[in-house]
Design a protein around this motif. Sequence first.
Motif, mmCIF file in Angstrom:
data_model
loop_
_atom_site.group_PDB
_atom_site.id
_atom_site.type_symbol
_atom_site.label_atom_id
_atom_site.label_comp_id
_atom_site.label_asym_id
_atom_site.label_seq_id
_atom_site.Cartn_x
_atom_site.Cartn_y
_atom_site.Cartn_z
ATOM 1 N N ILE A 36 0.896 -1.161 0.000
ATOM 2 C CA ILE A 36 0.000 0.000 0.000
ATOM 3 C C ILE A 36 0.928 1.202 0.000
ATOM 4 C CG2 ILE A 36 -1.876 1.228 1.108
ATOM 5 C CD1 ILE A 36 -2.676 -1.367 2.490
ATOM 6 N N CYS A 37 0.728 2.071 -0.964
ATOM 7 C CA CYS A 37 1.768 3.079 -1.190
ATOM 8 C C CYS A 37 1.204 4.487 -1.355
ATOM 9 C CB CYS A 37 2.587 2.677 -2.416
ATOM 10 S SG CYS A 37 1.601 2.420 -3.886
ATOM 11 N N ALA A 38 2.107 5.365 -1.686
ATOM 12 C CA ALA A 38 1.834 6.755 -2.036
ATOM 13 C C ALA A 38 1.206 7.519 -0.863
ATOM 14 C CB ALA A 38 0.997 6.826 -3.308
ATOM 15 N N GLY A 39 0.042 8.125 -1.095
ATOM 16 C CA GLY A 39 -0.578 8.992 -0.097
ATOM 17 C C GLY A 39 -0.917 8.304 1.208
ATOM 18 N N PHE A 40 -1.142 7.003 1.172
ATOM 19 C CA PHE A 40 -1.458 6.250 2.382
ATOM 20 C C PHE A 40 -0.360 6.456 3.437
ATOM 21 C CE2 PHE A 40 -1.445 2.170 4.796
ATOM 22 C CZ PHE A 40 -2.762 2.159 5.242
ATOM 23 N N VAL A 41 0.874 6.414 3.020
ATOM 24 C CA VAL A 41 2.006 6.585 3.930
ATOM 25 C C VAL A 41 2.365 8.061 4.061
ATOM 26 C CG1 VAL A 41 4.395 5.908 4.421
ATOM 27 C CG2 VAL A 41 2.881 4.332 3.192
ATOM 28 N N ARG A 42 2.531 8.704 2.918
ATOM 29 C CA ARG A 42 2.967 10.111 2.898
ATOM 30 C C ARG A 42 2.031 11.005 3.700
ATOM 31 N NH1 ARG A 42 1.228 11.885 -2.124
ATOM 32 N NH2 ARG A 42 -0.597 12.387 -0.884
ATOM 33 N N SER A 43 0.725 10.880 3.482
ATOM 34 C CA SER A 43 -0.221 11.766 4.165
ATOM 35 C C SER A 43 -0.206 11.555 5.674
ATOM 36 C CB SER A 43 -1.631 11.558 3.613
ATOM 37 O OG SER A 43 -1.680 11.961 2.257
ATOM 38 N N LYS A 44 -0.016 10.314 6.109
ATOM 39 C CA LYS A 44 0.083 10.043 7.559
ATOM 40 C C LYS A 44 1.285 10.770 8.144
ATOM 41 C CE LYS A 44 -0.779 8.079 11.507
ATOM 42 N NZ LYS A 44 -1.973 8.432 12.270
ATOM 43 N N GLU A 121 7.337 11.852 -6.998
ATOM 44 C CA GLU A 121 7.960 12.555 -5.877
ATOM 45 C C GLU A 121 8.578 11.562 -4.897
ATOM 46 O OE1 GLU A 121 4.341 14.070 -7.537
ATOM 47 O OE2 GLU A 121 4.392 12.614 -5.903
ATOM 48 N N THR A 122 9.718 11.936 -4.333
ATOM 49 C CA THR A 122 10.377 11.065 -3.363
ATOM 50 C C THR A 122 9.491 10.834 -2.138
ATOM 51 O OG1 THR A 122 11.520 12.988 -2.428
ATOM 52 C CG2 THR A 122 12.719 11.677 -4.071
ATOM 53 N N ALA A 123 8.756 11.849 -1.713
ATOM 54 C CA ALA A 123 7.897 11.712 -0.520
ATOM 55 C C ALA A 123 6.701 10.800 -0.778
ATOM 56 C CB ALA A 123 7.424 13.087 -0.052
ATOM 57 N N THR A 124 6.365 10.600 -2.044
ATOM 58 C CA THR A 124 5.259 9.714 -2.414
ATOM 59 C C THR A 124 5.769 8.308 -2.715
ATOM 60 O OG1 THR A 124 4.028 11.606 -3.295
ATOM 61 C CG2 THR A 124 3.348 9.453 -4.069
ATOM 62 N N ALA A 125 7.031 8.180 -2.979
ATOM 63 C CA ALA A 125 7.631 6.887 -3.333
ATOM 64 C C ALA A 125 7.879 6.055 -2.073
ATOM 65 C CB ALA A 125 8.920 7.093 -4.126
ATOM 66 N N ALA A 140 11.115 2.235 0.813
ATOM 67 C CA ALA A 140 11.424 3.647 0.589
ATOM 68 C C ALA A 140 12.645 3.720 -0.321
ATOM 69 C CB ALA A 140 11.680 4.351 1.920
ATOM 70 N N PRO A 141 12.452 3.470 -1.633
ATOM 71 C CA PRO A 141 13.600 3.406 -2.535
ATOM 72 C C PRO A 141 14.448 4.680 -2.586
ATOM 73 C CG PRO A 141 11.527 3.184 -3.753
ATOM 74 C CD PRO A 141 11.192 3.200 -2.306
ATOM 75 N N HIS A 142 13.877 5.808 -2.194
ATOM 76 C CA HIS A 142 14.639 7.063 -2.170
ATOM 77 C C HIS A 142 14.811 7.566 -0.740
ATOM 78 C CE1 HIS A 142 14.375 7.039 -6.477
ATOM 79 N NE2 HIS A 142 13.068 6.921 -6.386
ATOM 80 N N GLY A 143 14.578 6.676 0.211
ATOM 81 C CA GLY A 143 14.696 7.054 1.615
ATOM 82 C C GLY A 143 13.470 7.805 2.092
ATOM 83 N N ILE A 144 13.490 8.193 3.361
ATOM 84 C CA ILE A 144 12.351 8.908 3.945
ATOM 85 C C ILE A 144 12.677 10.348 4.312
ATOM 86 C CG2 ILE A 144 11.245 6.812 4.826
ATOM 87 C CD1 ILE A 144 12.364 7.836 7.637
ATOM 88 N N SER A 145 13.902 10.753 4.063
ATOM 89 C CA SER A 145 14.340 12.088 4.475
ATOM 90 C C SER A 145 13.425 13.192 3.952
ATOM 91 C CB SER A 145 15.780 12.334 4.036
ATOM 92 O OG SER A 145 16.192 13.615 4.451
ATOM 93 N N HIS A 149 11.089 15.499 6.323
ATOM 94 C CA HIS A 149 11.519 16.895 6.383
ATOM 95 C C HIS A 149 10.606 17.803 5.558
ATOM 96 C CE1 HIS A 149 15.297 14.969 7.812
ATOM 97 N NE2 HIS A 149 15.166 15.960 8.680
ATOM 98 N N LEU A 150 9.452 17.246 5.163
ATOM 99 C CA LEU A 150 8.394 18.007 4.486
ATOM 100 C C LEU A 150 8.866 18.653 3.182
ATOM 101 C CD1 LEU A 150 6.892 19.597 7.721
ATOM 102 C CD2 LEU A 150 5.924 17.716 6.385
ATOM 103 N N ARG A 151 9.683 17.915 2.439
ATOM 104 C CA ARG A 151 10.169 18.388 1.135
ATOM 105 C C ARG A 151 9.505 17.595 0.019
ATOM 106 N NH1 ARG A 151 15.505 18.348 3.620
ATOM 107 N NH2 ARG A 151 15.625 16.190 2.938
ATOM 108 N N ILE A 152 9.051 18.300 -0.985
ATOM 109 C CA ILE A 152 8.559 17.648 -2.197
ATOM 110 C C ILE A 152 9.642 17.801 -3.249
ATOM 111 C CG2 ILE A 152 6.775 17.569 -3.961
ATOM 112 C CD1 ILE A 152 4.862 18.840 -1.951
ATOM 113 N N MET A 153 10.238 16.665 -3.581
ATOM 114 C CA MET A 153 11.340 16.628 -4.548
ATOM 115 C C MET A 153 11.000 15.607 -5.629
ATOM 116 S SD MET A 153 14.170 18.332 -3.314
ATOM 117 C CE MET A 153 15.512 17.450 -4.059
#
Length: 193
Positions: A36-44, A121-125, A140-145, A149-153
């Motif tokens: 289960i991916c993307a916004g499910f994790v990121r939004s939390k 986006e890394t924060a969505t990945a 988290a293939p691009h990490g969770i940093s 840290h609330l960055r959209i990259m």
Amino acid sequence: MNLQNETDVLELVKQDQWMMDVLKSVAMLKLPDWWICAGFVRSKIWDTLHDFTRRTPLPDVDVIYFDETNLNASVEKKLEKELSSLLPDVPWSVKNEARMHLRNDLPPYTSSVDAISKFPETATALGVRLDETGQLILAAPHGISDAIHLRIMPTPYFRENKDRARVYEDRIKTKDWQSIWYKLDVCHIQNGS
């Protein structure tokens, strides 16, 4: 709550009964290479870092899996119905990543995590799942940093060429995440590179 590493993110998910119920429901389907991916994790993560007391509504709960033996899209709809019978109030979206490269006009993915790595986006990945023993795992293939840290990259894949860079920039504009999560720092791609 202060989130500093993957363990903190996993603990955040474990403490959320609704998220765990969603994960347990998907685990019952025994799908190959599911997440289960993307916004499910990121939004939390973002809700927590903004001290929101209520969950930001999700437009969908993205369930992905990888099954090269059956690329029929009707299977995904059947799985959505099965999940809806378990948790009817969840906006389920199920996709077999073994076929999604066709829709996205990309080379074939090798796994679900490979597909996650090519999200814009890394924060969505990000993805979570329960393994066969019920342990919660984070992809988290691009990490969770960036997420914590609330960055959209953009992911490297979306920084690589102008067309994908435009897709990333269009998503930033359309999603308008800063109108919900005001602390976000959006990084734009300069000149499509």
